[in-house]
Design an enzyme around this catalytic site. Structure first.
Site, PDB file in Angstrom:
ATOM      1  CD  GLN A   1     -26.430  18.906 -17.684  1.00  0.00           C
ATOM      2  OE1 GLN A   1     -25.476  19.020 -16.933  1.00  0.00           O
ATOM      3  NE2 GLN A   1     -26.328  19.105 -18.996  1.00  0.00           N
TER       4      GLN A   1
ATOM      5  CG  HIS B   1     -19.177  31.893 -25.253  1.00  0.00           C
ATOM      6  ND1 HIS B   1     -20.503  32.238 -25.102  1.00  0.00           N
ATOM      7  CD2 HIS B   1     -19.048  30.651 -24.702  1.00  0.00           C
ATOM      8  CE1 HIS B   1     -21.143  31.243 -24.497  1.00  0.00           C
ATOM      9  NE2 HIS B   1     -20.284  30.286 -24.237  1.00  0.00           N
TER      10      HIS B   1
ATOM     11  CG  ASP C   1     -23.436  27.589 -24.403  1.00  0.00           C
ATOM     12  OD1 ASP C   1     -22.675  28.210 -25.178  1.00  0.00           O
ATOM     13  OD2 ASP C   1     -23.079  27.218 -23.271  1.00  0.00           O
TER      14      ASP C   1
ATOM     15  N   GLY D   1     -17.295  13.432 -23.375  1.00  0.00           N
ATOM     16  CA  GLY D   1     -15.995  13.981 -23.780  1.00  0.00           C
ATOM     17  C   GLY D   1     -14.812  13.223 -23.202  1.00  0.00           C
TER      18      GLY D   1
ATOM     19  CG  ASP E   1     -17.841  26.253 -22.816  1.00  0.00           C
ATOM     20  OD1 ASP E   1     -18.037  26.543 -21.618  1.00  0.00           O
ATOM     21  OD2 ASP E   1     -18.445  26.801 -23.760  1.00  0.00           O
TER      22      ASP E   1
ATOM     23  N   PRO F   1     -21.682  15.755 -14.236  1.00  0.00           N
ATOM     24  CG  PRO F   1     -23.239  16.114 -15.967  1.00  0.00           C
ATOM     25  CD  PRO F   1     -23.021  16.302 -14.503  1.00  0.00           C
TER      26      PRO F   1
HETATM   27  N1  AG3 Z   1     -19.723  27.097 -18.361  1.00  0.00           N
HETATM   28  C1  AG3 Z   1     -20.034  27.181 -16.970  1.00  0.00           C
HETATM   29  C2  AG3 Z   1     -19.064  27.876 -16.111  1.00  0.00           C
HETATM   30  C3  AG3 Z   1     -19.330  27.607 -14.668  1.00  0.00           C
HETATM   31  C4  AG3 Z   1     -20.335  28.509 -14.045  1.00  0.00           C
HETATM   32  N2  AG3 Z   1     -20.354  28.270 -12.642  1.00  0.00           N
HETATM   33  C5  AG3 Z   1     -21.285  28.737 -11.805  1.00  0.00           C
HETATM   34  N3  AG3 Z   1     -22.234  29.512 -12.227  1.00  0.00           N
HETATM   35  N4  AG3 Z   1     -21.219  28.397 -10.551  1.00  0.00           N
HETATM   36  C6  AG3 Z   1     -20.588  27.893 -19.099  1.00  0.00           C
HETATM   37  C7  AG3 Z   1     -20.929  27.381 -20.399  1.00  0.00           C
HETATM   38  C8  AG3 Z   1     -20.996  28.499 -21.377  1.00  0.00           C
HETATM   39  N5  AG3 Z   1     -20.721  28.047 -22.690  1.00  0.00           N
END
Ligand code: AG3
Length: 285
Positions: free
Chosen positions: A35, A66, A90, A142, A160, A167
């Site tokens: 990505q 979080h 992250d 995963g 998460d 992916p």
């Molecule tokens: N996880 C992403 C959530 C999706 C966000 N979607 C969007 N901006 N269209 C975030 C990872 C943080 N640990």
């Protein structure tokens, strides 16, 4: 001189909206084998990580997401010792999980190592517990991980992920949930980010249905604000292998670590669902 017309914008074509953050400068951009990752310094939200044009997190408001991705599940499971985080590169969720002293091991399975390396550089506050001996950082797919893992080998699985594109797509499927269910021990919980209840009901409801069809006994969504995501309102969905237990209220009240959003009243309130959501949920079963 501050340039007031430099903005990062995430466009949501389906909802005919866009969300913009004023930026000072771009700190990094790279195309990994999975990505495109960009990091910005914003004017009002600290650092910003963007993947394939979608906002992942900002320094200022990631605590909301979080904390809600981790503490409700960990304070509901009666004895969470073994935790997996799928995605989460992250390390923001990892940091919150490691605050729970009863957790004995956390394996984070992130497909793209570059997310973690860039988080270490630009979001060091999220990575400060990465050297905890209970934490294992694995860079792997995963979906394959849960397919190959032994039965009943985990207590809580936290997914998460990105949106169900690229992916992240296979993480929203019934076959993935079947594998998760098999890997969970008794009382096991799966919690997954489940998009905006307002903008993405076409993702949220089929996902809940897929969890039920896969065999989870109880599926409950919880809601929280997230200013930098589309619509500013987000959800996580908690799926329980067996009947869902009550939150461990005493442990929540006496938790020995600070939280900025999560507390007992928020935990209970987060599961309150609006009527439009309940109506759609009743149609999909
Ligand atoms: N996880 C992403 C959530 C999706 C966000 N979607 C969007 N901006 N269209 C975030 C990872 C943080 N640990």
């Amino acid at each position: 001189m501050l340039e007031t017309n430099d903005w990062f914008t995430e466009v949501d074509p389906e909802n005919h909206t866009a969300f913009s953050l004023q930026i000072e400068r771009k700190l990094h951009e790279e195309q990994t084998s999975f990505q495109k990752i960009e990091i910005y310094e914003t004017t009002g939200f600290g650092k910003l990580m963007v993947i394939d044009g979608f906002v992942m997190l900002s320094s200022r408001d990631n605590f909301l997401y979080h904390e809600m991705m981790t503490h409700p599940a960990l304070f509901t499971h009666p004895d969470p010792k073994r935790v997996w985080i799928i995605g989460g590169g992250d390390c923001g969720s990892l940091k919150e999980v490691l605050r729970h002293s009863e957790v004995e091991s956390v394996i984070q399975i992130e497909i793209d190592e570059r997310v973690t390396r860039l988080a270490e550089q630009y979001f060091p506050e999220l990575c400060e517990s990465n050297s905890d001996p209970r934490a294992q950082l694995t860079f792997d797919d995963g979906i394959r991980w849960v397919k190959e893992a032994p039965d009943q080998s985990v207590d809580v699985i936290i997914v998460d992920s990105t949106d169900p594109l690229g992916p992240g797509e296979g993480l929203f499927t019934e076959s993935f949930y079947r594998d998760c269910l098999r890997c969970l021990g008794s009382g096991g919980l799966l919690v997954q980010q489940s998009e905006s209840p307002f903008f993405h009901p076409h993702i949220l409801h089929p996902m809940r249905q897929a969890m039920k069809t896969a065999g989870f006994q109880a599926v409950h969504s919880l809601f929280f604000p997230q200013p930098v995501y589309p619509s500013g309102w987000w959800s996580a969905t908690l799926a329980s292998k067996d009947a869902l237990g009550q939150p461990r209220e005493e442990a929540i009240e006496n938790r020995p670590f600070p939280t900025r959003y999560y507390n007992l009243a928020i935990h209970k309130a987060a599961f309150a669902a609006p009527n439009f959501f309940l109506e759609d949920a009743s149609h999909s079963r």
